[in-house]
Design a protein around this motif. Sequence first.
Motif, PDB file in Angstrom:
ATOM      1  N   ALA A 227      41.089  30.624  17.040  1.00 21.79           N
ATOM      2  CA  ALA A 227      39.794  30.265  16.479  1.00 21.79           C
ATOM      3  C   ALA A 227      39.921  30.090  14.961  1.00 21.79           C
ATOM      4  CB  ALA A 227      38.766  31.325  16.807  1.00 21.79           C
ATOM      5  N   GLY A 228      39.277  29.039  14.454  1.00 20.19           N
ATOM      6  CA  GLY A 228      39.359  28.715  13.042  1.00 20.19           C
ATOM      7  C   GLY A 228      40.443  27.716  12.701  1.00 20.19           C
ATOM      8  N   GLY A 229      41.314  27.440  13.658  1.00 20.94           N
ATOM      9  CA  GLY A 229      42.399  26.503  13.431  1.00 20.94           C
ATOM     10  C   GLY A 229      41.972  25.054  13.573  1.00 20.94           C
ATOM     11  N   SER A 230      42.960  24.175  13.433  1.00 23.53           N
ATOM     12  CA  SER A 230      42.701  22.736  13.469  1.00 23.53           C
ATOM     13  C   SER A 230      43.687  22.037  14.389  1.00 23.53           C
ATOM     14  CB  SER A 230      42.827  22.128  12.067  1.00 23.53           C
ATOM     15  OG  SER A 230      41.879  22.680  11.183  1.00 23.53           O
ATOM     16  N   LEU A 231      43.242  20.928  14.943  1.00 19.54           N
ATOM     17  CA  LEU A 231      44.089  20.019  15.707  1.00 19.54           C
ATOM     18  C   LEU A 231      43.633  18.600  15.430  1.00 19.54           C
ATOM     19  CD1 LEU A 231      44.285  21.703  19.247  1.00 19.54           C
ATOM     20  CD2 LEU A 231      46.183  21.425  17.656  1.00 19.54           C
ATOM     21  N   ARG A 232      44.562  17.658  15.543  1.00 12.58           N
ATOM     22  CA  ARG A 232      44.193  16.250  15.472  1.00 12.58           C
ATOM     23  C   ARG A 232      44.662  15.571  16.744  1.00 12.58           C
ATOM     24  NH1 ARG A 232      45.763  11.200  11.482  1.00 12.58           N
ATOM     25  NH2 ARG A 232      47.755  11.342  12.607  1.00 12.58           N
ATOM     26  N   LEU A 233      43.709  15.041  17.480  1.00 14.99           N
ATOM     27  CA  LEU A 233      44.010  14.289  18.691  1.00 14.99           C
ATOM     28  C   LEU A 233      44.180  12.818  18.346  1.00 14.99           C
ATOM     29  CD1 LEU A 233      41.440  15.838  21.188  1.00 14.99           C
ATOM     30  CD2 LEU A 233      43.714  16.677  20.543  1.00 14.99           C
ATOM     31  N   SER A 234      45.109  12.180  19.045  1.00 16.15           N
ATOM     32  CA  SER A 234      45.327  10.743  18.900  1.00 16.15           C
ATOM     33  C   SER A 234      45.151  10.073  20.250  1.00 16.15           C
ATOM     34  CB  SER A 234      46.738  10.465  18.379  1.00 16.15           C
ATOM     35  OG  SER A 234      46.941  11.050  17.113  1.00 16.15           O
ATOM     36  N   CYS A 235      44.719   8.841  20.212  1.00 18.80           N
ATOM     37  CA  CYS A 235      44.575   8.026  21.416  1.00 18.80           C
ATOM     38  C   CYS A 235      45.165   6.656  21.109  1.00 18.80           C
ATOM     39  CB  CYS A 235      43.114   7.919  21.811  1.00 18.80           C
ATOM     40  SG  CYS A 235      42.773   6.800  23.185  1.00 18.80           S
ATOM     41  N   ALA A 236      46.372   6.435  21.560  1.00 16.89           N
ATOM     42  CA  ALA A 236      47.044   5.159  21.338  1.00 16.89           C
ATOM     43  C   ALA A 236      46.588   4.164  22.388  1.00 16.89           C
ATOM     44  CB  ALA A 236      48.554   5.353  21.401  1.00 16.89           C
ATOM     45  N   VAL A 237      46.145   3.014  21.931  1.00 19.22           N
ATOM     46  CA  VAL A 237      45.545   2.017  22.828  1.00 19.22           C
ATOM     47  C   VAL A 237      46.407   0.771  22.897  1.00 19.22           C
ATOM     48  CG1 VAL A 237      43.556   0.524  23.188  1.00 19.22           C
ATOM     49  CG2 VAL A 237      43.212   2.866  22.382  1.00 19.22           C
ATOM     50  N   SER A 238      46.560   0.242  24.080  1.00 18.58           N
ATOM     51  CA  SER A 238      47.201  -1.060  24.270  1.00 18.58           C
ATOM     52  C   SER A 238      46.346  -1.871  25.233  1.00 18.58           C
ATOM     53  CB  SER A 238      48.623  -0.894  24.806  1.00 18.58           C
ATOM     54  OG  SER A 238      48.628  -0.200  26.029  1.00 18.58           O
ATOM     55  N   GLY A 239      46.402  -3.189  25.077  1.00 20.79           N
ATOM     56  CA  GLY A 239      45.651  -4.069  25.972  1.00 20.79           C
ATOM     57  C   GLY A 239      44.324  -4.552  25.432  1.00 20.79           C
ATOM     58  N   PHE A 240      43.838  -3.940  24.359  1.00 21.41           N
ATOM     59  CA  PHE A 240      42.640  -4.422  23.691  1.00 21.41           C
ATOM     60  C   PHE A 240      42.619  -3.865  22.275  1.00 21.41           C
ATOM     61  CE2 PHE A 240      40.076  -0.576  23.562  1.00 21.41           C
ATOM     62  CZ  PHE A 240      40.556   0.173  24.628  1.00 21.41           C
ATOM     63  N   THR A 241      41.737  -4.395  21.452  1.00 25.53           N
ATOM     64  CA  THR A 241      41.633  -4.003  20.049  1.00 25.53           C
ATOM     65  C   THR A 241      40.529  -2.975  19.881  1.00 25.53           C
ATOM     66  OG1 THR A 241      42.369  -6.208  19.379  1.00 25.53           O
ATOM     67  CG2 THR A 241      41.283  -4.855  17.703  1.00 25.53           C
ATOM     68  N   VAL A 242      40.886  -1.792  19.387  1.00 29.29           N
ATOM     69  CA  VAL A 242      39.908  -0.695  19.336  1.00 29.29           C
ATOM     70  C   VAL A 242      38.693  -1.029  18.491  1.00 29.29           C
ATOM     71  CG1 VAL A 242      41.562   1.143  19.815  1.00 29.29           C
ATOM     72  CG2 VAL A 242      41.164   0.440  17.453  1.00 29.29           C
ATOM     73  N   SER A 243      38.878  -1.833  17.449  1.00 26.57           N
ATOM     74  CA  SER A 243      37.765  -2.114  16.553  1.00 26.57           C
ATOM     75  C   SER A 243      36.698  -2.988  17.208  1.00 26.57           C
ATOM     76  CB  SER A 243      38.271  -2.787  15.280  1.00 26.57           C
ATOM     77  OG  SER A 243      38.904  -4.004  15.593  1.00 26.57           O
ATOM     78  N   ARG A 244      37.010  -3.587  18.331  1.00 27.87           N
ATOM     79  CA  ARG A 244      36.055  -4.445  19.029  1.00 27.87           C
ATOM     80  C   ARG A 244      35.379  -3.745  20.199  1.00 27.87           C
ATOM     81  NH1 ARG A 244      39.581 -10.102  19.249  1.00 27.87           N
ATOM     82  NH2 ARG A 244      39.816 -10.322  16.975  1.00 27.87           N
ATOM     83  N   TYR A 245      35.692  -2.479  20.386  1.00 24.68           N
ATOM     84  CA  TYR A 245      35.155  -1.709  21.499  1.00 24.68           C
ATOM     85  C   TYR A 245      34.387  -0.496  20.980  1.00 24.68           C
ATOM     86  CZ  TYR A 245      37.632  -4.050  25.324  1.00 24.68           C
ATOM     87  OH  TYR A 245      38.069  -4.954  26.263  1.00 24.68           O
ATOM     88  N   CYS A 246      33.478  -0.003  21.774  1.00 30.56           N
ATOM     89  CA  CYS A 246      32.869   1.291  21.560  1.00 30.56           C
ATOM     90  C   CYS A 246      33.872   2.345  22.036  1.00 30.56           C
ATOM     91  CB  CYS A 246      31.581   1.396  22.373  1.00 30.56           C
ATOM     92  SG  CYS A 246      30.845   3.031  22.383  1.00 30.56           S
TER      93      CYS A 246
END
Length: 125
Positions: A14-33
């Motif tokens: 508790a109190g710590g940090s994590l950074r999750l990543s989601c690598a996307v292929s097949g479409f452009t993330v900036s054009r999607y919700c």
Amino acid sequence: QVQLMESGGGSVQAGGSLRLSCAVSGFTVSRYCMVWFRQAPGKEREAVATIDTVGSTYYTDSVKGRFTISQDNAKNTLYLQMNSLKPDDTAIYHCAAKTRYCQFRLPPPSLMTDWGQGTQVTVSS
């Protein structure tokens, strides 16, 4: 072929940090919700954070001020920076995508068209 692949989960105190990543292929993330969901044992899947096609971000009340959703268009990757983690944040975290408009600030799972397999986040007290 559309693929979303999460990484970055783990076990923290508790109190710590994590950074999750989601690598996307097949479409452009900036054009999607793009949405981060989580599902704790025995609970329904809930939207945690959303970033829409104009870069606006929205958060569920329980993570406001602690979590930050962002995306790197050059890497076509979605992130969730999680700070001040609490035991109640323990869940499997999924990234998900919906074509074009989000329709809701925190869309229900039924509206999402593509999902990652999830990454486990465990926060101990």
